[in-house]
Design a protein around this motif. Structure first.
Motif, PDB file in Angstrom:
ATOM      1  N   ALA A 190     133.118   9.666  38.837  1.00  0.00           N
ATOM      2  CA  ALA A 190     134.255   8.755  38.988  1.00  0.00           C
ATOM      3  C   ALA A 190     134.188   7.580  38.022  1.00  0.00           C
ATOM      4  CB  ALA A 190     134.323   8.243  40.429  1.00  0.00           C
ATOM      5  N   TRP A 191     133.026   6.980  37.869  1.00  0.00           N
ATOM      6  CA  TRP A 191     132.918   5.769  37.044  1.00  0.00           C
ATOM      7  C   TRP A 191     133.422   5.983  35.612  1.00  0.00           C
ATOM      8  CZ3 TRP A 191     131.734   0.689  37.858  1.00  0.00           C
ATOM      9  CH2 TRP A 191     131.281   0.345  39.134  1.00  0.00           C
ATOM     10  N   PRO A 192     132.993   7.022  34.914  1.00  0.00           N
ATOM     11  CA  PRO A 192     133.482   7.183  33.531  1.00  0.00           C
ATOM     12  C   PRO A 192     134.985   7.442  33.445  1.00  0.00           C
ATOM     13  CG  PRO A 192     131.487   8.469  33.896  1.00  0.00           C
ATOM     14  CD  PRO A 192     131.956   8.021  35.240  1.00  0.00           C
ATOM     15  N   VAL A 193     135.541   8.166  34.430  1.00  0.00           N
ATOM     16  CA  VAL A 193     136.979   8.452  34.395  1.00  0.00           C
ATOM     17  C   VAL A 193     137.781   7.179  34.638  1.00  0.00           C
ATOM     18  CG1 VAL A 193     138.853   9.687  35.533  1.00  0.00           C
ATOM     19  CG2 VAL A 193     136.702  10.862  35.042  1.00  0.00           C
ATOM     20  N   VAL A 194     137.369   6.389  35.621  1.00  0.00           N
ATOM     21  CA  VAL A 194     138.046   5.110  35.860  1.00  0.00           C
ATOM     22  C   VAL A 194     137.929   4.222  34.620  1.00  0.00           C
ATOM     23  CG1 VAL A 194     138.031   2.996  37.240  1.00  0.00           C
ATOM     24  CG2 VAL A 194     137.736   5.209  38.357  1.00  0.00           C
ATOM     25  N   ALA A 195     136.749   4.194  34.017  1.00  0.00           N
ATOM     26  CA  ALA A 195     136.565   3.397  32.802  1.00  0.00           C
ATOM     27  C   ALA A 195     137.448   3.896  31.663  1.00  0.00           C
ATOM     28  CB  ALA A 195     135.093   3.426  32.384  1.00  0.00           C
ATOM     29  N   ALA A 196     137.667   5.210  31.587  1.00  0.00           N
ATOM     30  CA  ALA A 196     138.531   5.766  30.543  1.00  0.00           C
ATOM     31  C   ALA A 196     139.974   5.299  30.724  1.00  0.00           C
ATOM     32  CB  ALA A 196     138.463   7.294  30.570  1.00  0.00           C
ATOM     33  N   PHE A 197     140.464   5.302  31.965  1.00  0.00           N
ATOM     34  CA  PHE A 197     141.823   4.815  32.219  1.00  0.00           C
ATOM     35  C   PHE A 197     141.927   3.320  31.922  1.00  0.00           C
ATOM     36  CE2 PHE A 197     142.436   8.785  34.524  1.00  0.00           C
ATOM     37  CZ  PHE A 197     143.765   9.077  34.261  1.00  0.00           C
ATOM     38  N   LEU A 198     140.887   2.570  32.266  1.00  0.00           N
ATOM     39  CA  LEU A 198     140.905   1.131  31.975  1.00  0.00           C
ATOM     40  C   LEU A 198     140.868   0.880  30.475  1.00  0.00           C
ATOM     41  CD1 LEU A 198     138.505  -0.270  34.737  1.00  0.00           C
ATOM     42  CD2 LEU A 198     141.002  -0.126  34.761  1.00  0.00           C
ATOM     43  N   THR A 199     140.232   1.784  29.724  1.00  0.00           N
ATOM     44  CA  THR A 199     140.202   1.664  28.266  1.00  0.00           C
ATOM     45  C   THR A 199     141.558   1.983  27.662  1.00  0.00           C
ATOM     46  OG1 THR A 199     137.865   2.329  28.275  1.00  0.00           O
ATOM     47  CG2 THR A 199     139.030   2.453  26.171  1.00  0.00           C
TER      48      THR A 199
END
Length: 328
Positions: A46-55
């Motif tokens: 979850a963390w990398p995917v959420v970070a990708a959307f935030l990016t």
């Protein structure tokens, strides 16, 4: 290269962009981790995917702020679009997205094609229609599904990250390089746009609802929770409604009007709006094409009355939220 314009308008745009960025990061982060918890997605995925959307989110905001988007016109545009697509993908590949060099190459090729389209090709109706036609081809061909490969089964909607990237890249190319007239691309309707959008939703309802029931397209269900209705409305307003209203009524209608006249443009744009939905709930779904074409006419009328696509966005999002509320 064009220098950043130092003017009160540019300063105001940067301030508004910064405020929207901060608010959006907080809301998206909370929504992302809430979604992961509901779906049982482990933190490492979850963390990398959420970070990708935030990016991706800062890039998604830029087209709505003229002073910012115009800074990236010309030969800056291909690099900007490449960064807007590749950086979120690389962030996501730290855990949630399966990294593949071929996928990275496909994504880079798409970004460069969109970024260079109006720089390399001479301005013509063929180039304009070709650009708009490229977008559904990318979506319907499964091109993005070959790029955004989830490493965890519950991340099957990961391809939406690609949809967001595609939207903002195409919008940037059209507004910053093709210089289509700004038809109100933005996130917050004003009072007049709210009023006109709501009125056209009320005009559509007595036509669209009986037709949908008659064609057995919807079934009345238990009302959804209020929070879900609100989330559906604003989530749709700022993504799907924004992009579809812009491409159909902010761009295609204006081009068709210049080539054929306003009446033909209204009909052609409405039919195109309907055809965009041909793959909804099975392909080909002609019933949805019919209903969406009628809805498109009301959204287009709202846009034309208000002089802004944001009125049509309101009509479109209200229809979607009503469907989710009582027929979902």
């Amino acid at each position: 290269m064009r220098p950043m314009v130092k003017s009160p308008a540019a300063f105001a745009d940067r301030r508004r962009w910064g405020a929207a960025l901060l608010i959006g990061w907080i809301a998206l982060g909370a929504a992302g981790f809430g979604y992961a918890r509901i779906k049982g997605i482990p933190g490492w995925a979850a963390w990398p995917v959420v970070a990708a959307f935030l990016t991706e989110y800062p890039f998604y905001l830029v087209p709505a702020f003229p002073a910012l988007r115009n800074h990236f016109a010309g030969m800056r545009l291909p690099a900007w679009l490449a960064a807007s697509a590749l950086l979120p993908y690389l962030v996501g590949s730290l855990g949630g997205v399966r990294f593949e060099w071929s996928a990275l190459a496909l994504l880079a090729a798409l970004a460069l094609a969109l970024g260079l389209w109006f720089i390399v090709l001479p301005r013509s109706p063929a180039a304009d229609i070709g650009f708009l036609g490229l977008l559904p081809c990318v979506l319907l061909s499964g091109y993005l599904n070959r790029i955004y490969l989830p490493v965890y089964p519950q991340l099957k909607d990961l391809v939406f990250l690609g949809h967001v990237a595609l939207i903002q890249m195409a919008v940037m190319a059209l507004l910053a390089e093709r210089r289509v007239p700004d038809s109100g691309y933005g996130f917050l309707p004003n009072r007049v746009e709210w009023r006109i959008g709501i009125l056209h939703f009320l005009y559509f309802a007595p036509v669209g609802l009986p037709l949908a029931l008659l064609l057995n397209m919807v079934h009345i269900s238990r009302p959804a929770p209020l929070w879900l209705i609100a989330a559906s409305f604003f989530g749709f307003l700022w993504t799907v409604a924004l992009s579809e209203e812009f491409f159909i009524w902010g761009v295609l209608q204006q081009w068709l009007a210049g080539w054929t006249g306003p009446g033909t443009a209204m009909v052609g744009a409405s039919l195109t709006f309907g055809m965009v939905h041909i793959g909804f709930r099975g392909f080909p779904n002609w019933r949805w094409v019919l209903l969406a074409s009628i809805l498109g006419w009301f959204c287009g009328r709202a846009r034309n009355r208000a002089g802004s696509i944001r009125a049509g966005m309101v009509t479109h999002a209200l229809v979607f939220a009503t469907w989710r509320a009582f027929f979902g």
